[in-house]
Every structure is written in structure tokens, then in C-alpha cells.
Scaffold this motif. Structure first.
Motif, short mmCIF file in Angstrom:
data_model
loop_
_atom_site.label_atom_id
_atom_site.label_comp_id
_atom_site.label_asym_id
_atom_site.label_seq_id
_atom_site.Cartn_x
_atom_site.Cartn_y
_atom_site.Cartn_z
N LEU A 1 0.80 -1.22 0.00
CA LEU A 1 0.00 0.00 0.00
C LEU A 1 0.84 1.28 0.00
CD1 LEU A 1 -2.74 -1.11 2.53
CD2 LEU A 1 -3.07 -0.69 0.08
N THR A 2 2.13 1.15 0.29
CA THR A 2 2.98 2.35 0.38
C THR A 2 4.11 2.34 -0.66
OG1 THR A 2 4.32 1.30 2.11
CG2 THR A 2 2.48 2.69 2.83
N MET A 3 3.93 1.58 -1.71
CA MET A 3 4.97 1.50 -2.75
C MET A 3 5.26 2.86 -3.38
SD MET A 3 4.20 -2.12 -4.64
CE MET A 3 5.39 -1.76 -5.89
N HIS A 4 4.30 3.76 -3.35
CA HIS A 4 4.45 5.07 -3.98
C HIS A 4 5.32 6.03 -3.18
CE1 HIS A 4 1.23 5.52 -1.05
NE2 HIS A 4 1.46 6.84 -1.08
N LEU A 5 5.62 5.71 -1.92
CA LEU A 5 6.37 6.63 -1.06
C LEU A 5 7.87 6.62 -1.38
CD1 LEU A 5 4.69 5.89 2.38
CD2 LEU A 5 4.34 7.88 0.91
N PRO A 6 8.52 7.75 -1.14
CA PRO A 6 9.98 7.79 -1.34
C PRO A 6 10.70 6.88 -0.35
CG PRO A 6 9.19 9.87 -0.42
CD PRO A 6 7.99 9.02 -0.70
N VAL A 7 11.85 6.39 -0.76
CA VAL A 7 12.65 5.47 0.06
C VAL A 7 13.86 6.24 0.60
CG1 VAL A 7 14.07 3.39 -0.02
CG2 VAL A 7 11.90 3.47 -1.25
N LEU B 1 -4.78 -1.65 9.00
CA LEU B 1 -3.53 -2.33 9.37
C LEU B 1 -2.89 -1.68 10.59
CD1 LEU B 1 -2.00 -2.96 5.83
CD2 LEU B 1 -2.85 -4.69 7.44
N VAL B 2 -2.97 -0.36 10.69
CA VAL B 2 -2.46 0.34 11.87
C VAL B 2 -3.24 -0.10 13.10
CG1 VAL B 2 -2.23 2.60 12.98
CG2 VAL B 2 -1.58 2.32 10.58
N ALA B 3 -4.57 -0.14 13.00
CA ALA B 3 -5.40 -0.56 14.14
C ALA B 3 -5.07 -1.98 14.57
CB ALA B 3 -6.89 -0.43 13.77
N VAL B 4 -4.90 -2.88 13.62
CA VAL B 4 -4.54 -4.27 13.94
C VAL B 4 -3.19 -4.30 14.66
CG1 VAL B 4 -3.89 -6.50 12.96
CG2 VAL B 4 -5.94 -5.33 12.14
N GLY B 5 -2.22 -3.56 14.15
CA GLY B 5 -0.90 -3.53 14.78
C GLY B 5 -0.96 -2.99 16.20
N THR C 1 -4.93 8.49 6.65
CA THR C 1 -6.33 8.67 6.26
C THR C 1 -6.55 8.49 4.76
OG1 THR C 1 -6.04 11.07 6.09
CG2 THR C 1 -6.81 10.20 8.21
N SER C 2 -5.50 8.15 4.03
CA SER C 2 -5.60 8.07 2.57
C SER C 2 -6.31 6.81 2.08
CB SER C 2 -4.21 8.14 1.94
OG SER C 2 -3.45 6.97 2.27
N ASP C 3 -6.31 5.76 2.88
CA ASP C 3 -6.86 4.49 2.43
C ASP C 3 -7.34 3.72 3.65
OD1 ASP C 3 -7.13 1.75 1.62
OD2 ASP C 3 -5.71 2.06 -0.01
N PRO C 4 -8.58 3.29 3.69
CA PRO C 4 -9.08 2.57 4.85
C PRO C 4 -8.26 1.31 5.17
CG PRO C 4 -10.86 2.91 3.25
CD PRO C 4 -9.60 3.45 2.66
N ARG C 5 -7.64 0.72 4.17
CA ARG C 5 -6.83 -0.48 4.43
C ARG C 5 -5.59 -0.13 5.25
NH1 ARG C 5 -6.15 -2.27 -1.66
NH2 ARG C 5 -5.89 -0.01 -1.70
#
Length: 160
Positions: free
Chosen positions: A7-13, A101-105, A93-97
Motif C-alpha cells: 500500500l505504500t509503494m508510492h512513497l519515497p525510500v 492495518l495500523v489498528a490491527v498492529g 487517512t488516505s486508504d481505509p486499508r
């Protein structure tokens, strides 16, 4: 947490080397980092309290969610590759998924702490220093009040 990486592949590394500080306790970073590879040390009040090495683990999300300064220092324990969202709240807040995942963690971490405290109480009963465990467990289970503020009124250097 592979889903978080997808889900975060678009972010800079960003590459961090061993000893590089990612977040400083008490700081106001406003960003969120996602561990891609390597491991991190979590340091609170000068003491290492955790190591993070699970790819997809988030760093900085608690401060964003609670609106508080960074609660710990996080530094690279070895060479690390991390993804970075400068606007952590926008990412969360960009994606409910993502927030799921944050809530599960966070739920997994809370479950671990609660289980650990219950085990301490079971094994050591009312040993000195553990009398507060039932109160802590009750507060964890019933937490509905205002945002918790880190700190303690107890003596940081008790005479044990």
C-alpha cells in the motif's frame, strides 16, 4: 505487514545507516516511516525498550494518532531501508486499508502488554513493585478518557 508495503509503494525510500536517528523522543516529526528492511532500536528515556525488524512496521503513527510529541527515539540498529510519508496524517487517512492495518498492529501491541501484565500478576502476586498491576490492567481495559500523557509520579530512582 506485507500489505503495508504494497500500500505504500508510492512513497519515497530513505536509507539509514547503523546509529542514524530516525525520530527523537519529544520531537514533532509529523511523518510516518515504514520499515522495508533492516532493524531499528526504540529508546525511551535513554533505555532501549524494543527492536523493530518486521518489514512493513510503522514508526511514528502513535504520535500522529494521539497528537503528541514523538514518544521515543528510534534509531537504525543496522543499515535500514524505510519508506517515508512526510504528512503522516494524510497517509493514515488516505486508504481505509492502511488505517485498518495500523489498528490491527496497535491492537496486537496492546494485547501483548495486557497479557504480559496479567502474567506478571499471576506469577508474582503482590510482590513489591507489582501492586499497581491490577490498576494498570483495569485502566487499559476501560480506557475511554482523555489522551494519556506519558510520565509518572513515582520516584524515578526508588530505593529497592
Amino acid at each position: 505487514m506485507d500489505d503495508m508495503l504494497a500500500l505504500t509503494m508510492h512513497l519515497p525510500v530513505i536509507q539509514y545507516e547503523a546509529g542514524d536517528v530516525v525520530i527523537t523522543e519529544g520531537g514533532d516529526s509529523a511523518g510516518v516511516w515504514i520499515l522495508q528492511s533492516g532493524s531499528l532500536r526504540v529508546i525511551k528515556s535513554g533505555k532501549e525498550v524494543n527492536r523493530v525488524s518486521q518489514p512493513g512496521a510503522l514508526i511514528g503513527e502513535m504520535s500522529i494518532l494521539l497528537g503528541i510529541p514523538d514518544s521515543a527515539t528510534v534509531e537504525a540498529a543496522e543499515s535500514c531501508v524505510m519508506r517515508y510519508a512526510a504528512d503522516g496524517e494524510a497517509l493514515l487517512t488516505s486508504d481505509p486499508r492502511i488505517i485498518h492495518l495500523v489498528a490491527v498492529g496497535l491492537a496486537e501491541r496492546l494485547n501483548f502488554v495486557t497479557t504480559y501484565l496479567a502474567d506478571l500478576k499471576q506469577q508474582y502476586g503482590d510482590a513489591p513493585g507489582l501492586a499497581m498491576v491490577p490498576d494498570v490492567l483495569r485502566q487499559l481495559a476501560q480506557r475511554q478518557g482523555p489522551v494519556a500523557r506519558p510520565g509518572s509520579v513515582r520516584d524515578p530512582e526508588p530505593d529497592y
